[in-house]
Design a protein around this motif. Structure first.
Motif, mmCIF file in Angstrom:
data_model
loop_
_atom_site.group_PDB
_atom_site.id
_atom_site.type_symbol
_atom_site.label_atom_id
_atom_site.label_comp_id
_atom_site.label_asym_id
_atom_site.label_seq_id
_atom_site.Cartn_x
_atom_site.Cartn_y
_atom_site.Cartn_z
ATOM 1 N N ASP A 12 0.803 -1.222 0.000
ATOM 2 C CA ASP A 12 0.000 0.000 0.000
ATOM 3 C C ASP A 12 0.835 1.271 0.000
ATOM 4 O O ASP A 12 0.476 2.257 -0.646
ATOM 5 C CB ASP A 12 -0.919 0.023 1.228
ATOM 6 N N THR A 13 1.922 1.300 0.776
ATOM 7 C CA THR A 13 2.665 2.538 1.008
ATOM 8 C C THR A 13 3.968 2.547 0.216
ATOM 9 O O THR A 13 4.288 1.612 -0.513
ATOM 10 C CB THR A 13 2.988 2.694 2.503
ATOM 11 N N SER A 14 4.753 3.592 0.413
ATOM 12 C CA SER A 14 6.072 3.685 -0.219
ATOM 13 C C SER A 14 7.104 2.786 0.463
ATOM 14 O O SER A 14 8.185 2.562 -0.081
ATOM 15 C CB SER A 14 6.559 5.139 -0.184
ATOM 16 N N HIS A 15 6.774 2.279 1.644
ATOM 17 C CA HIS A 15 7.770 1.529 2.411
ATOM 18 C C HIS A 15 8.273 0.265 1.720
ATOM 19 O O HIS A 15 9.485 0.010 1.741
ATOM 20 C CB HIS A 15 7.222 1.198 3.801
ATOM 21 N N PRO A 16 7.424 -0.575 1.131
ATOM 22 C CA PRO A 16 7.967 -1.785 0.505
ATOM 23 C C PRO A 16 9.042 -1.487 -0.541
ATOM 24 O O PRO A 16 10.089 -2.151 -0.569
ATOM 25 C CB PRO A 16 6.731 -2.442 -0.116
ATOM 26 N N ASN A 17 8.819 -0.498 -1.387
ATOM 27 C CA ASN A 17 9.838 -0.137 -2.380
ATOM 28 C C ASN A 17 11.134 0.324 -1.728
ATOM 29 O O ASN A 17 12.220 0.047 -2.240
ATOM 30 C CB ASN A 17 9.306 0.962 -3.306
ATOM 31 N N GLY A 18 11.018 1.030 -0.609
ATOM 32 C CA GLY A 18 12.207 1.515 0.090
ATOM 33 C C GLY A 18 12.909 0.448 0.899
ATOM 34 O O GLY A 18 14.143 0.466 1.041
ATOM 35 N N TRP A 19 12.144 -0.504 1.430
ATOM 36 C CA TRP A 19 12.714 -1.488 2.340
ATOM 37 C C TRP A 19 13.370 -2.668 1.634
ATOM 38 O O TRP A 19 14.377 -3.194 2.110
ATOM 39 C CB TRP A 19 11.628 -2.015 3.285
ATOM 40 N N VAL A 20 12.796 -3.131 0.524
ATOM 41 C CA VAL A 20 13.292 -4.369 -0.103
ATOM 42 C C VAL A 20 14.779 -4.281 -0.451
ATOM 43 O O VAL A 20 15.539 -5.213 -0.140
ATOM 44 C CB VAL A 20 12.438 -4.733 -1.336
ATOM 45 N N PRO A 21 15.268 -3.205 -1.081
ATOM 46 C CA PRO A 21 16.709 -3.148 -1.369
ATOM 47 C C PRO A 21 17.576 -3.203 -0.112
ATOM 48 O O PRO A 21 18.657 -3.815 -0.124
ATOM 49 C CB PRO A 21 16.874 -1.808 -2.099
#
Length: 307
Positions: A12-21
């Motif tokens: 839902d949020t921007s966090h998954p894109n930021g966290w995965v790397p």
């Protein structure tokens, strides 16, 4: 440290894109993803998986639970968090729940009950372990008592404002006893009282411009202003949390302490509805209104779609 096989639940949020790397940089693998469609349309999970080289897009959480050692739950509707976590807890897998972890007493009690039963659960706000608070404690003379702290941020009172509760607690420590709303002037002003008599203050809610996470700390001998570098938050949070999820370390912050910050937010909401009466955390019950995750998620989706 054991390399975890991690599943990402809800995009839902921007966090998954930021966290995965960052998860990958820290030596772990993201092996599966699931999205419930709260914010994004069908097909988004497949595009996300392709972008981040994630092998499996799951059709159910039960499917994911068979593939992973730990799940990270990012649902913007915090009322879904407990049910999103349930299949993993029942399968004996570790769970990390992004902030806010819960918006009701019922859900908070369930998380604590699972932990008492042996489940490995963590999450909340990255402000709980941010480098600025850690460094302040490293340099602070413990014989110089805290007089008071003012902390705050902008955007909204709970989904984003919860960060300020965690930041204040990271500085002053656990032991919040009661909360009193001091009313609203542009933002909601809140007084928190600790069991040892100390008081801290928060100012949260929307403003015309974006305000960073900040705190001004007054001790017997010093005044120190902290402003958080948001670019360092995700890495610090994941670096502190993943060893616990892997079973290689004790939690960086105990679940009961994490949820104390969220109870304080619930008490602030109740106090405001009661015209500013002092509300003890122990007085909160299932009958209290709490924060409506579904309503917030609907607004979030409309904003994400530009509606």
């Amino acid at each position: 440290m054991q390399a975890l096989r991690i599943g990402i639940v809800d995009l839902d949020t921007s966090h998954p894109n930021g966290w995965v790397p960052i998860i990958k940089e820290l030596g772990h693998r993201v092996v599966a993803v699931f999205d419930g469609g709260t914010v994004h349309e069908e097909g988004y999970a497949s595009r996300f998986a392709e972008k981040h080289d994630i092998g499996v897009v799951c059709e159910s959480l039960e499917e994911m639970a068979r593939l992973v050692d730990a799940a990270i739950i990012h649902s913007v509707n915090w009322d879904l968090h407990v049910e999103r976590a349930r299949p993993f807890v029942e399968a004996g897998k570790a769970v990390m729940i992004d902030k806010p972890m819960a918006g009701s007493m019922h859900d908070i009690r369930q998380l604590l009950e699972w932990e008492r039963g042996g489940a490995r659960i963590t999450g909340g706000s990255s402000l709980s372990v941010c480098e600025e608070a850690v460094e302040w404690h490293r340099q602070h003379d413990p014989n110089d008592p805290i007089v008071t702290v003012l902390a705050g941020c902008s955007v909204d009172e709970f989904n984003y404002g919860i960060h300020a509760f965690y930041f204040l607690q990271a500085i002053m420590g656990p032991g919040i006893e009661s909360v009193r709303s001091a009313g609203a002037h542009l933002q909601h002003q809140i007084e928190l009282r600790w069991q040892d008599g100390r008081k801290g203050f928060l100012s949260v809610g929307a403003t015309q411009g974006y305000l960073p996470f900040y705190a001004t700390i007054v001790t017997g001998h010093t005044v120190k202003h902290l402003q958080v570098d948001s670019s360092r938050l995700y890495r610090a949070f994941l670096k502190a949390s993943l060893p616990y999820l892997a079973g290689d370390a004790e939690p960086a912050v105990a679940l009961s302490r994490l949820l104390e910050a969220e109870l304080a937010a619930a008490a602030a909401r109740k106090s405001m509805s009661l015209g500013g009466l002092q509300v003890a955390l122990t007085e909160l019950s299932d009958e209290d209104q709490g924060y409506d995750g579904a309503a917030f998620a609907a607004q979030y989706r409309m904003k994400a779609k530009g509606q």
